[in-house]
Each structure stands twice: as structure tokens, then as C-alpha cells.
Design an enzyme around this catalytic site. Structure first.
Site, PDB file in Angstrom:
ATOM      1  N   GLU A 188       2.839  -0.901  -3.737  1.00 27.59           N
ATOM      2  CA  GLU A 188       3.249  -2.315  -3.792  1.00 27.59           C
ATOM      3  C   GLU A 188       4.780  -2.429  -3.867  1.00 27.59           C
ATOM      4  OE1 GLU A 188       1.797  -5.143  -3.410  1.00 27.59           O
ATOM      5  OE2 GLU A 188      -0.337  -4.809  -3.748  1.00 27.59           O
TER       6      GLU A 188
ATOM      7  N   CYS B 265      -3.213  -5.083  -6.285  1.00 24.57           N
ATOM      8  CA  CYS B 265      -2.995  -6.174  -5.343  1.00 24.57           C
ATOM      9  C   CYS B 265      -3.263  -7.536  -5.999  1.00 24.57           C
ATOM     10  CB  CYS B 265      -3.887  -5.923  -4.127  1.00 24.57           C
ATOM     11  SG  CYS B 265      -4.187  -7.333  -3.097  1.00 24.57           S
TER      12      CYS B 265
ATOM     13  N   TYR C  53      -0.094 -18.337  -5.122  1.00 24.89           N
ATOM     14  CA  TYR C  53      -0.504 -17.304  -6.084  1.00 24.89           C
ATOM     15  C   TYR C  53      -0.589 -17.836  -7.514  1.00 24.89           C
ATOM     16  CZ  TYR C  53      -0.385 -14.235  -2.130  1.00 24.89           C
ATOM     17  OH  TYR C  53      -0.667 -13.670  -0.911  1.00 24.89           O
TER      18      TYR C  53
ATOM     19  N   TYR D 241      -0.288  -9.848  -7.989  1.00 17.61           N
ATOM     20  CA  TYR D 241       0.147 -11.126  -7.415  1.00 17.61           C
ATOM     21  C   TYR D 241      -0.238 -12.298  -8.326  1.00 17.61           C
ATOM     22  CZ  TYR D 241       2.011  -9.424  -2.953  1.00 17.61           C
ATOM     23  OH  TYR D 241       2.785  -8.828  -1.977  1.00 17.61           O
TER      24      TYR D 241
ATOM     25  N   ASP E  86       2.229  -8.500   5.941  1.00 15.91           N
ATOM     26  CA  ASP E  86       1.184  -8.844   4.986  1.00 15.91           C
ATOM     27  C   ASP E  86      -0.095  -9.298   5.694  1.00 15.91           C
ATOM     28  OD1 ASP E  86       0.728  -8.712   2.206  1.00 15.91           O
ATOM     29  OD2 ASP E  86       0.618 -10.890   2.132  1.00 15.91           O
TER      30      ASP E  86
HETATM   31  C1  LIG Z   1       1.102  -6.279  -0.254  1.00 12.23           C
HETATM   32  C2  LIG Z   1       0.234  -7.301  -0.906  1.00 12.23           C
HETATM   33  N1  LIG Z   1      -0.246  -7.074  -2.130  1.00 12.23           N
HETATM   34  C3  LIG Z   1      -1.035  -7.974  -2.729  1.00 12.23           C
HETATM   35  C4  LIG Z   1      -1.357  -9.163  -2.098  1.00 12.23           C
HETATM   36  C5  LIG Z   1      -2.216 -10.185  -2.791  1.00 12.23           C
HETATM   37  O1  LIG Z   1      -3.371 -10.404  -2.115  1.00 12.23           O
HETATM   38  C6  LIG Z   1      -0.849  -9.376  -0.804  1.00 12.23           C
HETATM   39  N2  LIG Z   1      -1.124 -10.505  -0.113  1.00 12.23           N
HETATM   40  N3  LIG Z   1      -0.043  -8.433  -0.240  1.00 12.23           N
END
Ligand SMILES: Cc1ncc(CO)c(N)n1
Length: 220
Positions: free
Chosen positions: A209, A134, A165, A138, A43
């Protein structure tokens, strides 16, 4: 069309992403340590390429006022999410140096380069749609997890991740992103050629995702 049309048109994939087994196991704290570590490290690379994609969005804007939106998102990503991410990695014994030496996994390459390619070859709206799953996903996960009965606060090693989040800063980022995307898409009809293209982009990014969660689970 608007953001909610994109989600509705891809409802089952969207649910597969936001309520994935990986997400549920973050909630109840049972996610294997090795899966989470692999995810966290990948990430970091993901966020770096996403920062580049927001920078590309700034480049694509034709007015100062339009530049403000991707700039706010980029600043949030650099100053909030990435610094929390690095601090969080350190708590897990992963140093910044370790992070700089990692090999990019195929799911990370696929997702980030897909978004950058859409950004380079397509319109600003297309790039925004590629970026949308994204932050929106989240934020939804952050709002959804604390309400689930299986989610544990006590003795959950992942609670700081959930709190990040679920927190106001990230939630607000998603609200702002939805608002600007709704504005950008308001003249486009969902069944026009452009509307179908946007839907395909949203769907592809959502699939990426899901693959990103799977990539973590496959490393346990
Ligand atoms: C794969 C992924 N998707 C979304 C986010 C949210 O920013 C993240 N940190 N990582």
C-alpha cells in the site's frame, strides 16, 4: 489473535501507510494533479484484481453462510466503489475506454498478484489477511482525514475522494471485515507459526500500500 494485534505489531508501517504524504496532500488539496491521475487510473486496475481476489475467497468457502461475507464485500466493491470510481474518473476527464487501455504499473502488478498468489496457495484466513490492509486502511484514512486541521473542504479537488472513504458504506465494509477476520483468527496465537505467517502477510500487503502511494507521487 485479532486484527488489532496485526496493526499493533506493524504500527510504524501502518502509520506510514495511513498517514502517507500522498494522503496528507489529498487532505490539504496540494497533491499534484498528475500524481492523482496516475493513482486513479492504476487504482481502477487494482480494484479489478481485488474483485477477483474476493471471488477467489468465495470459492474457498466451505459453507453457504461463509460465502456471504466475501460476497457482500465483492458486491460493495462492484456496485459502490468501482462505479463511484468510474464516475470520478470521468469528472477528471478519464473515460472508461481510457481505463481499459492502460498499462499496468509495476506497483499495481506487485500488490494485486501478491494477494492473488496468497489466495491461490494459502488458506482462506491468509487470503483475508492479505485483503485486510486495503479496506481497513482506507476506512481509517477516511475517518482520520476530516479530523485533521490541515484538511481543507473548500477548493479541495479531492474532497469527493475523501467523502467516499469517510462515508457510511465504506466504513461499514471495514467494520464487517474486521469482525469476520477477528472471528477467523480467534483460535490462532500470535506467536504460533500460523500467527507469524499471518503477520508477515499483513506486513507485506501494508508495504505494498505504501508503494502504491509512492507510485503515484513518482509520476508527478
Ligand atoms: C491501492 C488501494 N488500496 C485500497 C483501496 C480501498 O479499496 C483502494 N481503492 N486502492
Amino acid at each position: 489473535m485479532n486484527v488489532s494485534d496485526l496493526i499493533t505489531a506493524n504500527q510504524s508501517l501502518w502509520q506510514e501507510y495511513t498517514q502517507h504524504r500522498f494522503v496528507r496532500q489529498l487532505g490539504d488539496g496540494t497533491l499534484p494533479d498528475s500524481a492523482f491521475r496516475h493513482y486513479l487510473i492504476q487504482d481502477y486496475l487494482f480494484l479489478k484484481h481485488f474483485a477477483r481476489a474476493y471471488a477467489l475467497a468465495i470459492y474457498k468457502c466451505d459453507s453457504f453462510s461463509a460465502m456471504q461475507r466475501p460476497l457482500t464485500a465483492l458486491t460493495g466493491l462492484l456496485e459502490h466503489e468501482t462505479s463511484l470510481h468510474v464516475a470520478y474518473c470521468q469528472e477528471w476527464g478519464i473515460s472508461e475506454q481510457d481505463l481499459e487501455n492502460i498499462e499496468e504499473d509495476s506497483g499495481t502488478v506487485a500488490y494485486t498478484r501478491l494477494v492473488l498468489d496468497i489466495g491461490q496457495s494459502g488458506s482462506l484466513t491468509e487470503l483475508y489477511v492479505a485483503l485486510a490492509p486495503c479496506a481497513l486502511g482506507y476506512a481509517e484514512i477516511g475517518a482520520w482525514l476530516p479530523k485533521q486541521s490541515f484538511t481543507a473542504r473548500a477548493n479541495n479537488p479531492y474532497i469527493a475522494w475523501i467523502d467516499m472513504y469517510a462515508g457510511e458504506t465504506f466504513q461499514q465494509l471495514a467494520v464487517d471485515e474486521t469482525r469476520s477476520l477477528d472471528e477467523m483468527m480467534k483460535e490462532i496465537s500470535a506467536d504460533s507459526q500460523q500467527g507469524r505467517k499471518l503477520n508477515r502477510i499483513f506486513r507485506d500487503a501494508t508495504r505494498m500500500e505504501i508503494a502504491f502511494w509512492e507510485q503515484g507521487l513518482n509520476k508527478q
